[in-house]
Write a protein that holds these residues in place. Structure first.
Motif, PDB file in Angstrom:
ATOM      1  N   CYS A 140      47.199 -59.444  45.009  1.00 30.36           N
ATOM      2  CA  CYS A 140      46.669 -59.077  47.281  1.00 30.36           C
ATOM      3  C   CYS A 140      47.294 -58.037  47.362  1.00 30.36           C
ATOM      4  O   CYS A 140      48.333 -57.194  47.791  1.00 30.36           O
ATOM      5  N   TYR A 191      46.510 -67.857  60.465  1.00 26.81           N
ATOM      6  CA  TYR A 191      45.945 -66.904  59.396  1.00 26.81           C
ATOM      7  C   TYR A 191      45.381 -65.351  60.392  1.00 26.81           C
ATOM      8  O   TYR A 191      44.206 -66.064  60.574  1.00 26.81           O
ATOM      9  N   LEU A 220      45.112 -72.716  58.321  1.00 28.11           N
ATOM     10  CA  LEU A 220      44.295 -72.201  58.397  1.00 28.11           C
ATOM     11  C   LEU A 220      44.246 -70.789  59.066  1.00 28.11           C
ATOM     12  O   LEU A 220      44.089 -69.703  59.309  1.00 28.11           O
ATOM     13  N   TYR A 266      44.552 -61.907  59.500  1.00 30.25           N
ATOM     14  CA  TYR A 266      44.271 -61.543  58.407  1.00 30.25           C
ATOM     15  C   TYR A 266      43.627 -61.939  57.256  1.00 30.25           C
ATOM     16  O   TYR A 266      44.200 -62.840  56.205  1.00 30.25           O
ATOM     17  N   TRP A 267      41.497 -61.702  56.764  1.00 27.98           N
ATOM     18  CA  TRP A 267      41.926 -62.073  55.352  1.00 27.98           C
ATOM     19  C   TRP A 267      40.992 -61.384  54.130  1.00 27.98           C
ATOM     20  O   TRP A 267      40.536 -60.553  54.490  1.00 27.98           O
ATOM     21  N   TYR A 308      41.553 -66.695  48.287  1.00 25.77           N
ATOM     22  CA  TYR A 308      41.642 -65.582  49.200  1.00 25.77           C
ATOM     23  C   TYR A 308      43.319 -65.154  49.610  1.00 25.77           C
ATOM     24  O   TYR A 308      44.128 -66.612  50.041  1.00 25.77           O
ATOM     25  N   CYS A 309      44.026 -64.127  49.969  1.00 29.26           N
ATOM     26  CA  CYS A 309      44.819 -64.199  50.386  1.00 29.26           C
ATOM     27  C   CYS A 309      44.238 -63.577  52.001  1.00 29.26           C
ATOM     28  O   CYS A 309      43.412 -63.173  52.218  1.00 29.26           O
ATOM     29  N   ALA A 310      45.401 -63.890  52.465  1.00 28.22           N
ATOM     30  CA  ALA A 310      45.329 -63.887  53.873  1.00 28.22           C
ATOM     31  C   ALA A 310      47.260 -63.336  54.229  1.00 28.22           C
ATOM     32  O   ALA A 310      48.335 -64.135  54.451  1.00 28.22           O
ATOM     33  N   ARG A 358      37.414 -74.607  52.337  1.00 25.88           N
ATOM     34  CA  ARG A 358      38.416 -73.833  52.031  1.00 25.88           C
ATOM     35  C   ARG A 358      40.525 -74.192  52.269  1.00 25.88           C
ATOM     36  O   ARG A 358      39.747 -74.887  53.549  1.00 25.88           O
TER      37      ARG A 358
END
Length: 125
Positions: free
Chosen positions: A22, A112, A109, A114-115, A95-97, A45
């Motif tokens: 990422c 966070y 979830l 930004y994704w 996904y990274c966040a 998710r």
């Protein structure tokens, strides 16, 4: 603001390994705790792993403990997820966040800010 780009996904047989990356834009990467999440078809998710701002603290969902390792290189503005002993149930978009509030990060979830766009991981049996 941070822009995140995942890479490293692909198709692998059960028992194999993949390493996700990422990459983050900007000069404040070390100001964010970072997390990995995944979403399988038809499912919500879910949290996978989190790493603190410094990289000194990590936490995993039980289903990946002992198989996945999260790490980061703040000098390179990059976070990683080493995935070993992959199983078909690990198949998902990963996904990274980035979390700007919690120093140690969070498994929630909603914490966070930004994704990334996600990278597909498919594990065949």
């Amino acid at each position: 603001q941070v822009q995140l780009v995942e890479s490293g996904g692909g198709l692998v047989q059960a028992g194999g390994s993949l390493r996700l990356s990422c990459a983050a834009s900007g000069r404040t990467f070390s100001s964010y705790a970072m997390g990995w999440f995944r979403q399988a078809p038809g499912k919500e998710r879910e949290f996978v792993a989190v790493i603190s701002r410094s990289g000194g603290g990590t936490y995993y969902v039980d289903s990946v403990k002992g198989r996945f390792t999260i790490s980061r290189d703040n000098a390179k503005n990059t976070m990683y997820l080493q995935m070993n002993s992959l199983k078909p149930e690990d198949t998902a978009v990963y996904y990274c966040a980035a979390d700007r509030l919690n120093i140690q990060g969070s498994s929630w979830l909603g914490a966070y800010d930004y994704w990334g766009q996600g990278t597909q991981v498919t594990v065949s049996s």
